[in-house]
Design a protein around this motif. Sequence first.
Motif, PDB file in Angstrom:
ATOM      1  N   ALA A  47       0.830  -1.202   0.000  1.00 40.34           N
ATOM      2  CA  ALA A  47       0.000   0.000   0.000  1.00 40.34           C
ATOM      3  C   ALA A  47       0.864   1.250   0.000  1.00 40.34           C
ATOM      4  O   ALA A  47       0.563   2.238  -0.691  1.00 40.34           O
ATOM      5  N   ASP A  48       1.957   1.234   0.768  1.00 38.59           N
ATOM      6  CA  ASP A  48       2.801   2.417   0.876  1.00 38.59           C
ATOM      7  C   ASP A  48       3.515   2.707  -0.439  1.00 38.59           C
ATOM      8  O   ASP A  48       3.769   3.861  -0.768  1.00 38.59           O
ATOM      9  N   ALA A  49       3.856   1.666  -1.185  1.00 38.57           N
ATOM     10  CA  ALA A  49       4.587   1.835  -2.438  1.00 38.57           C
ATOM     11  C   ALA A  49       3.679   2.186  -3.609  1.00 38.57           C
ATOM     12  O   ALA A  49       4.160   2.634  -4.653  1.00 38.57           O
ATOM     13  N   ASP A  50       2.384   1.996  -3.468  1.00 41.06           N
ATOM     14  CA  ASP A  50       1.425   2.219  -4.548  1.00 41.06           C
ATOM     15  C   ASP A  50       0.951   3.668  -4.509  1.00 41.06           C
ATOM     16  O   ASP A  50       0.190   4.063  -3.624  1.00 41.06           O
ATOM     17  N   SER A  51       1.372   4.478  -5.472  1.00 38.72           N
ATOM     18  CA  SER A  51       1.022   5.895  -5.457  1.00 38.72           C
ATOM     19  C   SER A  51      -0.464   6.130  -5.681  1.00 38.72           C
ATOM     20  O   SER A  51      -0.962   7.233  -5.432  1.00 38.72           O
ATOM     21  N   ASP A  52      -1.197   5.126  -6.156  1.00 32.29           N
ATOM     22  CA  ASP A  52      -2.648   5.268  -6.320  1.00 32.29           C
ATOM     23  C   ASP A  52      -3.401   5.069  -5.009  1.00 32.29           C
ATOM     24  O   ASP A  52      -4.579   5.392  -4.914  1.00 32.29           O
ATOM     25  N   VAL A  53      -2.738   4.507  -4.000  1.00 31.78           N
ATOM     26  CA  VAL A  53      -3.368   4.321  -2.687  1.00 31.78           C
ATOM     27  C   VAL A  53      -3.123   5.569  -1.855  1.00 31.78           C
ATOM     28  O   VAL A  53      -1.988   6.019  -1.708  1.00 31.78           O
ATOM     29  N   ARG A  54      -4.179   6.135  -1.297  1.00 33.33           N
ATOM     30  CA  ARG A  54      -4.055   7.327  -0.460  1.00 33.33           C
ATOM     31  C   ARG A  54      -4.221   7.023   1.026  1.00 33.33           C
ATOM     32  O   ARG A  54      -3.624   7.687   1.864  1.00 33.33           O
ATOM     33  N   VAL A  55      -5.077   6.043   1.362  1.00 34.04           N
ATOM     34  CA  VAL A  55      -5.387   5.746   2.756  1.00 34.04           C
ATOM     35  C   VAL A  55      -5.505   4.231   2.907  1.00 34.04           C
ATOM     36  O   VAL A  55      -5.956   3.535   1.985  1.00 34.04           O
ATOM     37  N   VAL A  56      -5.107   3.723   4.075  1.00 35.46           N
ATOM     38  CA  VAL A  56      -5.270   2.309   4.400  1.00 35.46           C
ATOM     39  C   VAL A  56      -6.293   2.172   5.517  1.00 35.46           C
ATOM     40  O   VAL A  56      -6.236   2.902   6.514  1.00 35.46           O
ATOM     41  N   VAL A  57      -7.234   1.252   5.348  1.00 35.90           N
ATOM     42  CA  VAL A  57      -8.173   0.890   6.406  1.00 35.90           C
ATOM     43  C   VAL A  57      -7.818  -0.516   6.871  1.00 35.90           C
ATOM     44  O   VAL A  57      -7.773  -1.451   6.073  1.00 35.90           O
ATOM     45  N   LEU A  58      -7.542  -0.651   8.160  1.00 33.46           N
ATOM     46  CA  LEU A  58      -7.179  -1.932   8.772  1.00 33.46           C
ATOM     47  C   LEU A  58      -8.355  -2.405   9.603  1.00 33.46           C
ATOM     48  O   LEU A  58      -8.803  -1.702  10.519  1.00 33.46           O
ATOM     49  N   THR A  59      -8.866  -3.592   9.300  1.00 37.45           N
ATOM     50  CA  THR A  59     -10.034  -4.086  10.010  1.00 37.45           C
ATOM     51  C   THR A  59      -9.936  -5.598  10.171  1.00 37.45           C
ATOM     52  O   THR A  59      -8.946  -6.219   9.770  1.00 37.45           O
ATOM     53  N   GLU A 271       6.874   9.001  -4.403  1.00 35.74           N
ATOM     54  CA  GLU A 271       7.850   9.546  -5.342  1.00 35.74           C
ATOM     55  C   GLU A 271       8.294  10.981  -5.026  1.00 35.74           C
ATOM     56  O   GLU A 271       9.471  11.322  -5.214  1.00 35.74           O
ATOM     57  N   ASP A 272       7.376  11.821  -4.575  1.00 33.79           N
ATOM     58  CA  ASP A 272       7.662  13.249  -4.450  1.00 33.79           C
ATOM     59  C   ASP A 272       7.905  13.728  -3.019  1.00 33.79           C
ATOM     60  O   ASP A 272       7.925  14.937  -2.757  1.00 33.79           O
ATOM     61  N   ILE A 273       8.102  12.801  -2.096  1.00 34.09           N
ATOM     62  CA  ILE A 273       8.441  13.196  -0.728  1.00 34.09           C
ATOM     63  C   ILE A 273       9.856  13.771  -0.718  1.00 34.09           C
ATOM     64  O   ILE A 273      10.764  13.215  -1.337  1.00 34.09           O
ATOM     65  N   PRO A 274      10.084  14.906  -0.066  1.00 41.40           N
ATOM     66  CA  PRO A 274      11.428  15.512  -0.065  1.00 41.40           C
ATOM     67  C   PRO A 274      12.501  14.530   0.393  1.00 41.40           C
ATOM     68  O   PRO A 274      12.362  13.861   1.415  1.00 41.40           O
TER      69      PRO A 274
END
Length: 289
Positions: A47-59, A271-274
């Motif tokens: 999820a962290d590597a996928d730039s199309d994912v913005r939020v993770v829901v853990l359930t 990708e664009d994090i400083p």
Amino acid sequence: MSETSEYSEITYSVVDRIATVTLNRPEAHNGYTITMSDELADALDRADADSDVRVVVLTGAGKDFSVGADLSQGGFDFDAEQGPGEHWQEPAGRCSKRIFLMNKPVIAAIAGAAIGGGITITLSADYRLASTDARFGFVFVRRGIYPEGASAWFLPRLVGLGTAMDWMISGRVFDAEEAAGAGLVHRLHPRAELLDRAYELAREIIDTTAPVSVAVTRQLLYRMSALDSPLPVHALDSKLIGGLTSNADSVEGVVSFLQKRPPEWTLRVPEDIPGYLPWAGENRHEEET
């Protein structure tokens, strides 16, 4: 919608830029295992590597979020006679540490029991939403074992040292109202509404916030708030703010506000994090070596 099927004890799906990670051993009340811990870490990596994912829901699937370590599975992933190697990591921490390192916000939606490792794995999440019938317990001392998941670091920061001492030294189980009153849980919802409310919150984050700004802010809070001086924080703030004139999202944030329209963010995570951030480049695999 995309969904992976290679996991045996969790499920992973992505819909509308929300990754849902579900503990999936409902017959065992989502008892926590070595396999589950490693599958969770892998899914969070994804999820962290996928730039199309913005939020993770853990359930969790079924009646309970997780009743903690599945003692019936027995043992650890090392030879009992030789003991763990130098770099061995306990299972709950494999998940809580990976959430801590995330650039994407994580919303834990907790229904039913969240006991032991079943609650410590969520302490590094950005939000914990719970059902009104949820129950919590840091029961380690009642099993003759020790707190894990780095919970002795996370819990006092969430609820204060006094409450953390009470819950951990007594090992007692407590209800959702007490958890919410102490700040362990952000919001309570009827069980039938819990997941919908988690997705509603996720969509609000997606619709109104810039992904790189969220990623940096999340880590600023975790990494900098415990320092004994504001001066290093101010120094990093100055570098971040000084770069705003060449930051496409900051320009878009101002222009969209003035034009009274929804923003259209173009910067992407990761990708664009400083690259100059003190923690830049950290990930689960680097931490293990």
